[in-house]
Write a protein that holds these residues in place. Structure first.
Motif, PDB file in Angstrom:
ATOM      1  N   MET A   1       1.025  -1.205   0.013  1.00 33.35           N
ATOM      2  CA  MET A   1      -0.249   0.315  -0.330  1.00 33.35           C
ATOM      3  C   MET A   1       0.785   1.253   0.494  1.00 33.35           C
ATOM      4  SD  MET A   1      -2.894   0.623   2.694  1.00 33.35           S
ATOM      5  CE  MET A   1      -4.429   1.809   2.085  1.00 33.35           C
ATOM      6  N   LYS A   2       0.611   2.652  -1.219  1.00 28.44           N
ATOM      7  CA  LYS A   2       2.008   3.572  -0.896  1.00 28.44           C
ATOM      8  C   LYS A   2       1.161   4.330   0.154  1.00 28.44           C
ATOM      9  CE  LYS A   2       2.458   3.472  -5.847  1.00 28.44           C
ATOM     10  NZ  LYS A   2       2.348   4.470  -7.486  1.00 28.44           N
ATOM     11  N   MET A   3       2.515   4.743   0.328  1.00 27.54           N
ATOM     12  CA  MET A   3       2.045   6.199   1.360  1.00 27.54           C
ATOM     13  C   MET A   3       1.955   7.185   0.516  1.00 27.54           C
ATOM     14  SD  MET A   3       4.927   7.621   4.300  1.00 27.54           S
ATOM     15  CE  MET A   3       5.189   6.036   4.822  1.00 27.54           C
ATOM     16  N   LYS A   4       0.926   8.131   1.361  1.00 27.38           N
ATOM     17  CA  LYS A   4       0.375   9.779   0.244  1.00 27.38           C
ATOM     18  C   LYS A   4       0.840  10.572   1.267  1.00 27.38           C
ATOM     19  CE  LYS A   4      -4.282   6.739  -1.022  1.00 27.38           C
ATOM     20  NZ  LYS A   4      -3.801   7.183  -2.165  1.00 27.38           N
ATOM     21  N   CYS A   5       1.415  11.616   0.122  1.00 19.53           N
ATOM     22  CA  CYS A   5       1.739  12.548   0.662  1.00 19.53           C
ATOM     23  C   CYS A   5       1.569  13.714   0.010  1.00 19.53           C
ATOM     24  CB  CYS A   5       3.482  12.088   0.015  1.00 19.53           C
ATOM     25  SG  CYS A   5       4.487  10.917   0.616  1.00 19.53           S
ATOM     26  N   ILE A   6       1.738  14.727   1.054  1.00 13.12           N
ATOM     27  CA  ILE A   6       1.363  15.692   0.314  1.00 13.12           C
ATOM     28  C   ILE A   6       2.232  17.174   0.697  1.00 13.12           C
ATOM     29  CG2 ILE A   6       1.302  16.561   2.328  1.00 13.12           C
ATOM     30  CD1 ILE A   6      -1.083  18.308   1.680  1.00 13.12           C
ATOM     31  N   ILE A   7       3.145  18.230  -0.216  1.00 18.78           N
ATOM     32  CA  ILE A   7       3.857  18.602  -0.413  1.00 18.78           C
ATOM     33  C   ILE A   7       3.991  20.106   0.149  1.00 18.78           C
ATOM     34  CG2 ILE A   7       6.461  19.860  -1.174  1.00 18.78           C
ATOM     35  CD1 ILE A   7       6.117  17.127  -3.170  1.00 18.78           C
ATOM     36  N   VAL A   8       4.367  20.710   0.822  1.00 17.11           N
ATOM     37  CA  VAL A   8       3.944  22.032   1.190  1.00 17.11           C
ATOM     38  C   VAL A   8       5.429  23.002   1.169  1.00 17.11           C
ATOM     39  CG1 VAL A   8       2.796  23.473   2.847  1.00 17.11           C
ATOM     40  CG2 VAL A   8       2.346  20.569   2.763  1.00 17.11           C
TER      41      VAL A   8
ATOM     42  N   ILE B   1      11.965  17.828  -4.499  1.00 15.42           N
ATOM     43  CA  ILE B   1      11.077  16.269  -2.875  1.00 15.42           C
ATOM     44  C   ILE B   1      10.060  15.632  -4.410  1.00 15.42           C
ATOM     45  CG2 ILE B   1       9.251  15.870  -1.978  1.00 15.42           C
ATOM     46  CD1 ILE B   1      10.264  18.455  -0.237  1.00 15.42           C
ATOM     47  N   GLU B   2       9.631  16.597  -5.421  1.00 14.14           N
ATOM     48  CA  GLU B   2       8.566  15.372  -5.978  1.00 14.14           C
ATOM     49  C   GLU B   2       9.601  14.301  -7.099  1.00 14.14           C
ATOM     50  OE1 GLU B   2       4.504  17.979  -7.870  1.00 14.14           O
ATOM     51  OE2 GLU B   2       6.914  18.602  -8.285  1.00 14.14           O
ATOM     52  N   SER B   3      10.767  15.032  -7.590  1.00 14.72           N
ATOM     53  CA  SER B   3      11.632  14.605  -8.237  1.00 14.72           C
ATOM     54  C   SER B   3      12.486  13.097  -7.887  1.00 14.72           C
ATOM     55  CB  SER B   3      12.873  15.215  -9.310  1.00 14.72           C
ATOM     56  OG  SER B   3      13.716  15.432  -7.924  1.00 14.72           O
ATOM     57  N   TYR B   4      12.231  13.236  -6.506  1.00 11.44           N
ATOM     58  CA  TYR B   4      12.988  12.033  -5.280  1.00 11.44           C
ATOM     59  C   TYR B   4      11.446  11.167  -5.474  1.00 11.44           C
ATOM     60  CZ  TYR B   4      16.441  15.358  -3.671  1.00 11.44           C
ATOM     61  OH  TYR B   4      18.209  16.197  -3.772  1.00 11.44           O
ATOM     62  N   ILE B   5      10.549  12.416  -4.786  1.00 14.32           N
ATOM     63  CA  ILE B   5       9.084  10.416  -4.717  1.00 14.32           C
ATOM     64  C   ILE B   5       9.136   9.348  -5.435  1.00 14.32           C
ATOM     65  CG2 ILE B   5       6.589  10.373  -4.632  1.00 14.32           C
ATOM     66  CD1 ILE B   5       7.010  13.119  -2.298  1.00 14.32           C
ATOM     67  N   ASP B   6       9.278  10.483  -7.171  1.00  9.87           N
ATOM     68  CA  ASP B   6       8.790   9.888  -8.250  1.00  9.87           C
ATOM     69  C   ASP B   6      10.377   8.461  -8.633  1.00  9.87           C
ATOM     70  OD1 ASP B   6       6.946  11.347  -8.830  1.00  9.87           O
ATOM     71  OD2 ASP B   6       8.415  12.872 -10.495  1.00  9.87           O
ATOM     72  N   ARG B   7      10.798   8.798  -7.996  1.00  3.56           N
ATOM     73  CA  ARG B   7      11.699   7.710  -7.634  1.00  3.56           C
ATOM     74  C   ARG B   7      11.783   6.105  -7.424  1.00  3.56           C
ATOM     75  NH1 ARG B   7      18.007  10.347  -7.081  1.00  3.56           N
ATOM     76  NH2 ARG B   7      17.659  12.715  -7.870  1.00  3.56           N
ATOM     77  N   LEU B   8      10.790   6.836  -5.892  1.00  2.00           N
ATOM     78  CA  LEU B   8      10.044   5.292  -4.732  1.00  2.00           C
ATOM     79  C   LEU B   8       8.811   4.981  -5.375  1.00  2.00           C
ATOM     80  CD1 LEU B   8      11.511   7.376  -2.393  1.00  2.00           C
ATOM     81  CD2 LEU B   8      12.542   4.862  -3.133  1.00  2.00           C
ATOM     82  N   ASP B   9       8.929   3.695  -6.009  1.00  4.92           N
ATOM     83  CA  ASP B   9       7.287   3.262  -6.643  1.00  4.92           C
ATOM     84  C   ASP B   9       6.425   2.785  -4.995  1.00  4.92           C
ATOM     85  OD1 ASP B   9       8.372   2.172  -8.622  1.00  4.92           O
ATOM     86  OD2 ASP B   9       8.445   0.259  -7.848  1.00  4.92           O
ATOM     87  N   ASP B  10       6.699   3.465  -3.578  1.00  3.33           N
ATOM     88  CA  ASP B  10       5.394   3.142  -3.006  1.00  3.33           C
ATOM     89  C   ASP B  10       4.979   4.311  -1.695  1.00  3.33           C
ATOM     90  OD1 ASP B  10       7.971   3.421  -1.595  1.00  3.33           O
ATOM     91  OD2 ASP B  10       8.272   1.449   0.063  1.00  3.33           O
ATOM     92  N   LEU B  11       5.733   5.390  -2.667  1.00  2.00           N
ATOM     93  CA  LEU B  11       4.849   6.685  -2.334  1.00  2.00           C
ATOM     94  C   LEU B  11       3.975   7.031  -3.454  1.00  2.00           C
ATOM     95  CD1 LEU B  11       8.354   9.137  -1.402  1.00  2.00           C
ATOM     96  CD2 LEU B  11       6.487   7.430  -0.008  1.00  2.00           C
TER      97      LEU B  11
END
Length: 238
Positions: free
Chosen positions: A1-8, A18-28
């Motif tokens: 199950m993916k961890m749902k994130c918000i960037i503020v 931070i978006e580019s870092y998250i895009d590298r990971l499948d579980d975010l």
């Protein structure tokens, strides 16, 4: 199950990183990005969010003031270009504190802490209340509640450990390495094979000793570099 994130963050470039870092990971999974805390507040009311990357210096409402308005916040990783907020952030219930520019390696370390933290099952075996975090230790055939903020130091006594507080000693049949794993590593540090101390209780230190309330403790040779690096880094943040 993916961890749902918000960037503020009020800086678009910081959000992109931070978006580019998250895009590298499948579980975010990114639920939303916001340029101010008020918009983030609206999102949190509508969407389930597991993890929030939150900038501190923002217009209208700072990240730290925003946290104080939230009754049931998600896990939070603070991001900022300023070192001045580091110590204040330790007093908040946040997963980690990232100093900009944020490297991918440091981002992963913070993320690992987030994975270990579960709001429904407190991190490191601890329990949180409005009074602070606490842990139960078995002593004298009963479970004794010990507030982490009350601990002065922890001492190994072979197969036992002594947890020293201002008003009591709790002796429990346990290895110090076991308790070391349970304690938050951003609040406690192992200074010797026989001693763990809370960072907030350190009154002074030298290259060979640390003073906590009512006690001077030795710094072990094998722990010296890590201990001094940690304490010196804190001084720089001051």
């Amino acid at each position: 199950m993916k961890m749902k994130c918000i960037i503020v963050d009020d800086e678009p470039l910081a959000i992109e990183i931070i978006e580019s870092y998250i895009d590298r990971l499948d579980d975010l999974e990114i639920v939303a990005t916001c340029t101010n805390a008020l918009k983030a507040f609206e999102i949190l009311q509508k969407e389930p969010v597991d993890l929030m990357f939150l900038d501190i210096e923002m217009p209208k409402l700072t990240g730290i003031d925003f946290i104080k308005t939230l009754k049931n916040p998600p896990k939070i990783i603070l991001t900022t270009a300023y070192r001045d907020y580091a110590l204040e952030s330790y007093e908040l219930d946040v997963v980690d504190y990232l100093l900009k520019p944020i490297s991918f390696d440091r981002f992963l370390i913070a993320l690992q802490k987030a994975y270990k933290t579960d709001k429904s099952e407190p991190a490191n075996g601890l329990t949180s209340t409005t009074e602070g975090e606490y842990i139960y230790l078995k002593a004298d055939k009963k479970m004794v509640k010990v507030m982490l903020n009350d601990i002065h130091y922890i001492e190994s006594l072979k197969d036992y450990i002594r947890v020293k507080t201002a008003d009591k000693d709790v002796i429990t049949h346990q290895k110090i390495s076991y308790l070391e794993e349970k304690l938050p590593d951003d609040s406690f540090i192992r200074i010797h094979r026989s001693f763990i101390v809370p960072l907030k209780k350190i009154e002074s230190y030298s290259s060979s000793t640390i003073e906590v309330p009512g006690k001077e403790l030795p710094i072990g040779r094998l722990y010296k570099n890590k201990v001094l690096d940690t304490l010196n880094a804190q001084n720089q943040l001051d």
